[in-house]
Design an enzyme around this catalytic site. Structure first.
Site, PDB file in Angstrom:
ATOM      1  N   ASN A 129      64.881  33.012  26.564  1.00 57.20           N
ATOM      2  CA  ASN A 129      63.875  32.025  26.551  1.00 57.20           C
ATOM      3  C   ASN A 129      62.763  32.395  27.615  1.00 57.20           C
ATOM      4  O   ASN A 129      61.569  31.765  27.381  1.00 57.20           O
ATOM      5  CB  ASN A 129      64.722  30.830  26.995  1.00 57.20           C
ATOM      6  CG  ASN A 129      65.524  30.813  28.348  1.00 57.20           C
ATOM      7  OD1 ASN A 129      65.889  32.004  28.669  1.00 57.20           O
ATOM      8  ND2 ASN A 129      65.643  29.579  28.661  1.00 57.20           N
ATOM      9  N   CYS A 145      66.678  25.910  30.434  1.00 53.95           N
ATOM     10  CA  CYS A 145      68.000  25.615  31.212  1.00 53.95           C
ATOM     11  C   CYS A 145      67.744  24.057  31.576  1.00 53.95           C
ATOM     12  O   CYS A 145      68.825  23.311  31.728  1.00 53.95           O
ATOM     13  CB  CYS A 145      68.389  26.456  32.236  1.00 53.95           C
ATOM     14  SG  CYS A 145      68.831  28.213  31.441  1.00 53.95           S
ATOM     15  N   GLU A 179      73.563  31.657  36.433  1.00 52.78           N
ATOM     16  CA  GLU A 179      72.648  30.624  36.031  1.00 52.78           C
ATOM     17  C   GLU A 179      72.843  30.376  34.618  1.00 52.78           C
ATOM     18  O   GLU A 179      72.306  30.847  33.657  1.00 52.78           O
ATOM     19  CB  GLU A 179      70.988  31.130  36.156  1.00 52.78           C
ATOM     20  CG  GLU A 179      70.795  31.657  37.594  1.00 52.78           C
ATOM     21  CD  GLU A 179      70.720  30.378  38.655  1.00 52.78           C
ATOM     22  OE1 GLU A 179      70.876  29.188  38.157  1.00 52.78           O
ATOM     23  OE2 GLU A 179      70.703  30.578  39.802  1.00 52.78           O
TER      24      GLU A 179
END
Length: 480
Positions: free
Chosen positions: A155, A285, A251
Site C-alpha cells: 500500500n 492501516c 506493524e
C-alpha cells in the site's frame, strides 16, 4: 514491459530457468513488469553476503559516510520524483497526486535518517553511585545489530520500505529486503537509487519473490538479527511465533476509531474524514474505519459527510483529478463488497456507495451497524466507513476500545480537558486531537498495542530498535 529480478551483491539475477510472475496495473490490468522470482539459494546468498558486508563494510563505515549516502539518496529521489510517482500509480493503482505525496514523504524519511545517523549517542554512568563502585567509569554505547530482514506491503511501497531501510542503514546495519510481490518495481528502483547514491554493493540485497518461498525462511534464518514487517495480522502472528530470539517489529492491522463530540467542527471533520476513510481506497492501516458521532450532531455530520463523499472523483489513477482509483486486486474489491452485503443482510444501511466495478469499489458509508459485523470488528482495508451515534464520553470510549486492534485514533473536540482525558483512556498506540486517525508524520513513534503490532517505527525509534546497548566498564588505577 520491464523485466526485473533479485539484486544480490549489486548483481541482478535474471536467469531464464527461473519461475516468473507478472505485475498487472490494478486499474486496466495491463502488464507492468515480469518478475524473475527468487529461490532459496538467492535467500541464502543474500543473507550470507549481508552478514559478510556487515562485518567487513558497515561496522567500519563512519557515521558521516552513512549520513552522506542517505542525503545523496534523498537528493536523487527528489530529482526522480515523477518517475517514482508514476511507477507507484501504475503498480499499486494509487492516484497520481497521492503517489507524489508518498514520494515527498519518502524524501523526508531519508533526510531524517541522514541527520540521525550522526546522532547515535550513549551515556556515561556514575559507577560510584553503587557501593564499591569508586574509581570506575561506565560507558554505554549503541551498536548496530547486523542483518535486518525487511518485509514490506503493497500500500505504500516506497515510503514503508524506507521506514525500514533508511534507519537500518543510518544505524550501520545491512538489509535483506523482501517487498510485496504485487508492488516490487518501486522497491527495485529504490535499490538502484541507493547504488547510485554510493551505498556499497551487498549492503541492501533485494529478494523479488513470494512470502512462502523467501519471506518465511528469511524470518527463521539464523544469520538474520531482526525482522521488521508491515502487513496482515495472521502473517504477523506467524512471524512472532517463528522468529526465535530475533528482535521483531510488527506493524499490523487496525480498524481506527474517530470520535466527534458535540462541539466538534463538523465541516472540518467531515472534510478530513473523507480523506481519512477513502484515500487510496481505504487501503491504509490507520484508515478511518469507525466514526463515532455525538447524537446532537449526528444528522448534521452525516449529511455533510455524504455530500462530500459524493463529490469524490473516481477513475483512472494517472489523471490529476482522480481521488479514488482501484483496489490492489479485483479479488479484494469482491471481498469488500461481500462484507458490505453481509452487513446489509444483518440490518446495516448503505448511506452512499456500495457499488463495485471490476477492481474499483465506490466510497461507501454504512449506518445502523452492529459491532459484531465484519465491517466494524475486522480490518476492512477498503473504502468502507461506518458512522455510529453515541451519547456519553464513557460510552464512546468503551465502543472504541472494544477491538482486538489499537493503532491510532482521532478525537475531535474544542474541550482540551476532555480531549486529553479521552486520549489517556483510549487503548491506542497513538491518538490525534482534532486530526484524523489516518494522519502520520515520519518522525513520531508509530506502532500499535494489542494485536496491532509490536515495536515502533518513526526514524529515531526504529533506529533504537535496530541497535543494541553495550556496556564497557573501566577500573582506573589509582597508583602513580
Amino acid at each position: 514491459m520491464m523485466q526485473i529480478g533479485s539484486v544480490i551483491d549489486g548483481e541482478e539475477r535474471l536467469e531464464d530457468n527461473r519461475q516468473t510472475m507478472t505485475v498487472h496495473n490494478p486499474f486496466n490490468n495491463e502488464k507492468v513488469a515480469e518478475l524473475k522470482l527468487a529461490t532459496m539459494k538467492d535467500l541464502d546468498d543474500a543473507v550470507a553476503i549481508g552478514f559478510d558486508k556487515f562485518h567487513s563494510v558497515m561496522k567500519a563505515m563512519p557515521a558521516h559516510e552513512r549520513a552522506d549516502i542517505l542525503r545523496r539518496a534523498a537528493d536523487l529521489l527528489t530529482e526522480k520524483t515523477e518517475d517514482f510517482a508514476t511507477i507507484i500509480s501504475n503498480e499499486a493503482g494509487k492516484p497520481i497526486k497521492y503517489s507524489r505525496g508518498e514520494v515527498e514523504r519518502s524524501i523526508q524519511v531519508l533526510r531524517f535518517a541522514s541527520e540521525l545517523a550522526k546522532n547515535i549517542t550513549g551515556e556515561v554512568l556514575p559507577m560510584d553511585a553503587a557501593i564499591g563502585g569508586e574509581h570506575r567509569m561506565g560507558l554505554v554505547k549503541r551498536e548496530p545489530l547486523g542483518v535486518v530482514g525487511a518485509i514490506t506491503p503493497f500500500n505504500f511501497p516506497l515510503n514503508l520500505s524506507l521506514h525500514k531501510l533508511a534507519p537500518a542503514i543510518a544505524a550501520g546495519n545491512t538489509v535483506v529486503f523482501k517487498p510485496a510481490e504485487k508492488t516490487p518495481i518501486s522497491a527495485y528502483m529504490l535499490v538502484k537509487l541507493f547504488q547510485e547514491a554510493g551505498l556499497p554493493d551487498g549492503v541492501i540485497n533485494l529478494l523479488i519473490g513470494t512470502g512462502e518461498e523467501v519471506g518465511a525462511p528469511l524470518v527463521t534464518h539464523d544469520k538474520v538479527h531482526k525482522i521488521s514487517f508491515t502487513g496482515s495480522l495472521p502473517v504477523g502472528k506467524k512471524i512472532k511465533e517463528t522468529a526465535g530470539f530475533k528482535k521483531v517489529t510488527l506493524e499490523l492491522g487496525s480498524n481506527s476509531p474517530n470520535l466527534l463530540f458535540e462541539d466538534a467542527n463538523i465541516d472540518y471533520a467531515a472534510t478530513e474524514l473523507v480523506k481519512g476513510a477513502f484515500a487510496f481506497s481505504g487501503q491504509v492501516c490507520i484508515s478511518a474505519q469507525r466514526i463515532y458521532v455525538h447524537q446532537d450532531i449526528y444528522d448534521s455530520f452525516l449529511e455533510s459527510y455524504i455530500q462530500k463523499t459524493k463529490a469524490l472523483q473516481i477513475g483512472d489513477p494517472t489523471k490529476e483529478e482522480t481521488d479514488i482509483g482501484p483496489m490492489i486486486k479485483e479479488e479484494e474489491a469482491k471481498r469488500a463488497k461481500q462484507w458490505i452485503d453481509d452487513a446489509v443482510d444483518k440490518g446495516a444501511t448503505i448511506a452512499v456507495g456500495g457499488e463495485r466495478n471490476g477492481s474499483i469499489l465506490s466510497p461507501t458509508i454504512m449506518t445502523n451497524v452492529d459491532e459484531n459485523m465484519k465491517i466494524i470488528a475486522q480490518e476492512v482495508f477498503a473504502p468502507i466507513v461506518s458512522v455510529i451515534p453515541f451519547n456519553t464520553e464513557k460510552e464512546v470510549i468503551q465502543y472504541s476500545n472494544n477491538s482486538i486492534y489499537g493503532l491510532q485514533a482521532g478525537v475531535f473536540t474544542k474541550d482540551i480537558n476532555r480531549a486529553l482525558r479521552v486520549a489517556d483512556r483510549l487503548e491506542m498506540g497513538g491518538v490525534w486531537i482534532n486530526e484524523i486517525s489516518t494522519y502520520r508524520q515520519d518522525n513520531h513513534p508509530y506502532g500499535g498495542v494489542k494485536q496491532s503490532g509490536v515495536g515502533k517505527e518513526g526514524i529515531k525509534y526504529a533506529m533504537e530498535d535496530m541497535t543494541q546497548m553495550k556496556f564497557i566498564g573501566i577500573k582506573i588505577d589509582q597508583n602513580n
